[in-house]
Scaffold this motif. Structure first.
Motif, short mmCIF file in Angstrom:
data_model
loop_
_atom_site.label_atom_id
_atom_site.label_comp_id
_atom_site.label_asym_id
_atom_site.label_seq_id
_atom_site.Cartn_x
_atom_site.Cartn_y
_atom_site.Cartn_z
N GLY A 284 0.79 -1.22 0.00
CA GLY A 284 0.00 0.00 0.00
C GLY A 284 0.82 1.27 0.00
O GLY A 284 0.29 2.36 -0.23
N ASN A 285 2.11 1.15 0.24
CA ASN A 285 2.98 2.33 0.24
C ASN A 285 3.62 2.58 -1.12
O ASN A 285 4.25 3.60 -1.33
N MET A 286 3.46 1.64 -2.03
CA MET A 286 4.08 1.75 -3.35
C MET A 286 3.05 1.44 -4.43
O MET A 286 2.40 0.39 -4.39
N ASN A 287 2.88 2.35 -5.37
CA ASN A 287 1.95 2.15 -6.48
C ASN A 287 2.65 1.34 -7.57
O ASN A 287 3.58 1.84 -8.21
N ILE A 288 2.21 0.11 -7.77
CA ILE A 288 2.86 -0.76 -8.75
C ILE A 288 2.17 -0.76 -10.11
O ILE A 288 2.68 -1.35 -11.07
N LEU A 289 1.03 -0.08 -10.22
CA LEU A 289 0.28 -0.09 -11.48
C LEU A 289 1.08 0.47 -12.65
O LEU A 289 1.08 -0.12 -13.73
N PRO A 290 1.81 1.60 -12.49
CA PRO A 290 2.59 2.12 -13.62
C PRO A 290 3.62 1.12 -14.15
O PRO A 290 3.87 1.06 -15.35
N ILE A 291 4.19 0.32 -13.23
CA ILE A 291 5.17 -0.69 -13.65
C ILE A 291 4.50 -1.75 -14.52
O ILE A 291 5.00 -2.12 -15.58
N LEU A 292 3.35 -2.23 -14.06
CA LEU A 292 2.64 -3.27 -14.80
C LEU A 292 2.12 -2.73 -16.14
O LEU A 292 2.11 -3.45 -17.15
N GLU A 293 1.71 -1.48 -16.16
CA GLU A 293 1.22 -0.89 -17.42
C GLU A 293 2.35 -0.76 -18.43
O GLU A 293 2.12 -0.94 -19.64
N GLY A 299 -4.35 -3.48 -13.74
CA GLY A 299 -4.85 -3.87 -12.42
C GLY A 299 -5.18 -2.66 -11.60
O GLY A 299 -5.80 -1.70 -12.10
N GLU A 300 -4.77 -2.66 -10.34
CA GLU A 300 -5.02 -1.55 -9.44
C GLU A 300 -3.68 -1.00 -8.94
O GLU A 300 -2.62 -1.52 -9.27
N ASP A 301 -3.76 0.05 -8.10
CA ASP A 301 -2.53 0.65 -7.58
C ASP A 301 -1.68 -0.36 -6.82
O ASP A 301 -0.45 -0.29 -6.85
N TYR A 302 -2.34 -1.31 -6.15
CA TYR A 302 -1.61 -2.19 -5.24
C TYR A 302 -1.65 -3.67 -5.62
O TYR A 302 -1.11 -4.50 -4.91
N ASN A 303 -2.31 -4.00 -6.69
CA ASN A 303 -2.23 -5.37 -7.19
C ASN A 303 -2.62 -5.41 -8.66
O ASN A 303 -3.43 -4.61 -9.12
N GLY A 304 -1.98 -6.32 -9.39
CA GLY A 304 -2.27 -6.41 -10.81
C GLY A 304 -1.46 -7.51 -11.46
O GLY A 304 -0.82 -8.32 -10.79
N ALA A 305 -1.48 -7.53 -12.79
CA ALA A 305 -0.80 -8.60 -13.51
C ALA A 305 -0.45 -8.15 -14.92
O ALA A 305 -0.94 -7.14 -15.42
N ALA A 306 0.41 -8.92 -15.55
CA ALA A 306 0.77 -8.72 -16.95
C ALA A 306 0.96 -10.08 -17.60
O ALA A 306 1.18 -11.08 -16.91
N LYS A 307 0.85 -10.11 -18.92
CA LYS A 307 0.93 -11.39 -19.63
C LYS A 307 1.75 -11.20 -20.90
O LYS A 307 1.65 -10.18 -21.58
N PHE A 308 2.55 -12.21 -21.23
CA PHE A 308 3.42 -12.18 -22.41
C PHE A 308 3.24 -13.47 -23.20
O PHE A 308 3.13 -14.55 -22.62
N GLU A 309 3.24 -13.36 -24.52
CA GLU A 309 3.10 -14.52 -25.39
C GLU A 309 4.39 -14.76 -26.16
O GLU A 309 5.04 -13.80 -26.62
N ASN A 310 4.73 -16.03 -26.29
CA ASN A 310 5.87 -16.44 -27.13
C ASN A 310 7.17 -15.70 -26.79
O ASN A 310 7.82 -15.11 -27.66
N ILE A 311 7.53 -15.74 -25.54
CA ILE A 311 8.75 -15.10 -25.07
C ILE A 311 9.33 -15.93 -23.92
O ILE A 311 8.57 -16.53 -23.14
N ALA A 312 10.63 -15.99 -23.83
CA ALA A 312 11.28 -16.77 -22.78
C ALA A 312 11.06 -16.11 -21.42
O ALA A 312 10.99 -14.88 -21.32
N ILE A 313 10.96 -16.93 -20.39
CA ILE A 313 10.73 -16.41 -19.04
C ILE A 313 11.87 -15.51 -18.59
O ILE A 313 11.68 -14.52 -17.87
N SER A 314 13.09 -15.81 -19.04
CA SER A 314 14.24 -14.98 -18.68
C SER A 314 14.12 -13.59 -19.29
O SER A 314 14.54 -12.59 -18.69
#
Length: 329
Positions: A284-293, A299-314
């Motif tokens: 709650g002290n750090m807004n992670i949404l800009p990073i995910l965007e 997602g939201e300021d404090y939780n979210g997700a991202a998805k990638f297709e056909n790319i190595a996990i590294s």
């Protein structure tokens, strides 16, 4: 208690419809199914024809238990059956969307096209893909869960509800607050208290939340390669040979927040044969949404997700690290 403030407006809209279809998000969890069942009960008490739209054939363990134990008690349809259930009078039909407000997250995007009238009840912040042209939108991002909001409605409407259904609603609150450790307020504790006065079983909640041992073991492996970034962000990634469920990444990200000095966490893992997912969480002290965007997610300021297709996990890890480095600057 936004939903209580809008209870009259909500009731007015519900009264206009005889056929009400309830739909939550993809990858149903206990908050989605609990709030859906809660609204189903409120509406059937008002003699409405109710339908739960569920397209998924496989559910996470808790949801699967609930649907198995309630088999025959709920009017469940797939989105392909909507048309045959619609009233010929358009105004009689209503779509009630729970636990999401985003077009790309609902059980069925096509279902949205069948309804001129839509109501959203959700506890997540709106986003770029929010559903347009809704009749009524009740979004309370201060609420712990949609189940908490529905519980407030049950009390406000003085609805009699079976203890089992109360248990399922309570399980949704426990799930979304990670056992009352995240986004928990006085209203959350009161909702839990109120549900137990109606007969909700804490023991049964524990049963619904029981985890698969194999899944738990795989999640534990995600905790073995943690990297600390900027001294307060925990990052870890899974094996490139293991496919995780989305909720496995989310639960691991939640777990990382319990460690000292961790303000935010990101967990990377395969969620499909050619798909990599990132789940992010913040205390709650750090807004992670800009990073995910920046990574194409949301997602939201404090939780979210991202998805990638056909790319190595590294490569995904590398992209995340670059985004975090830019944040530091």
């Amino acid at each position: 208690m936004l939903i209580v403030e809008k209870k009259k407006e909500l009731r007015r809209e519900l009264r206009k419809s005889n056929n009400i279809f309830i739909m939550a998000h993809k990858n149903l969890d206990l908050d989605a199914i609990g709030s859906s069942i809660g609204m189903y009960n409120i509406l059937t008490k008002q003699n409405k024809n109710c339908y739960l739209i569920i397209d998924e054939k496989e559910q996470e363990p808790g949801v699967a238990k609930v649907l198995r134990e309630l088999e025959g008690c709920l009017n469940i349809i797939e989105s392909t059956q909507i048309e045959e259930c619609l009233s010929k009078v358009d105004s009689n039909n209503l779509l009630l969307i729970l636990d999401t407000a985003k077009t790309d997250l609902v059980q069925s995007k096509k279902a949205l096209d069948y309804f001129g009238r839509k109501i959203i009840i959700d506890h997540h912040e709106p986003g770029k893909t929010s559903i347009k042209n809704v009749t009524l939108e009740i979004i309370d991002d201060h609420a712990s869960s949609t189940c908490e909001m529905v519980c407030q409605l049950i009390e406000a409407y003085k609805v009699e509800i079976d203890p089992y259904y109360c248990t399922v609603i309570l399980s949704g609150i426990v799930l979304d607050t990670n056992n009352y450790t995240l986004k928990t307020t006085n209203d959350t504790f009161y909702a839990a208290y109120y549900l137990t006065t109606l007969g909700a079983s804490v023991k049964k909640v524990q049963y619904l939340l029981k985890q698969d041992l194999k899944d738990y073991t795989e999640r534990q492996k995600l905790l073995t390669g943690i990297k600390m970034v900027n001294n307060n962000i925990a990052v870890t990634k899974g094996s490139p040979y293991t496919i995780y469920r989305r909720e496995d990444l989310a639960k691991t990200a939640d777990t990382l927040l319990f460690f000292d000095d961790v303000e935010a966490s990101f967990v990377i893992g395969k969620i499909g044969k050619d798909t990599i997912g990132i789940s992010g969480r913040s205390m709650g002290n750090m807004n992670i949404l800009p990073i995910l965007e920046k990574l194409g997610g949301g997602g939201e300021d404090y939780n979210g997700a991202a998805k990638f297709e056909n790319i190595a996990i590294s490569k995904v890890e590398e992209k995340l690290m670059q985004a975090l480095a830019k944040k530091k600057r």
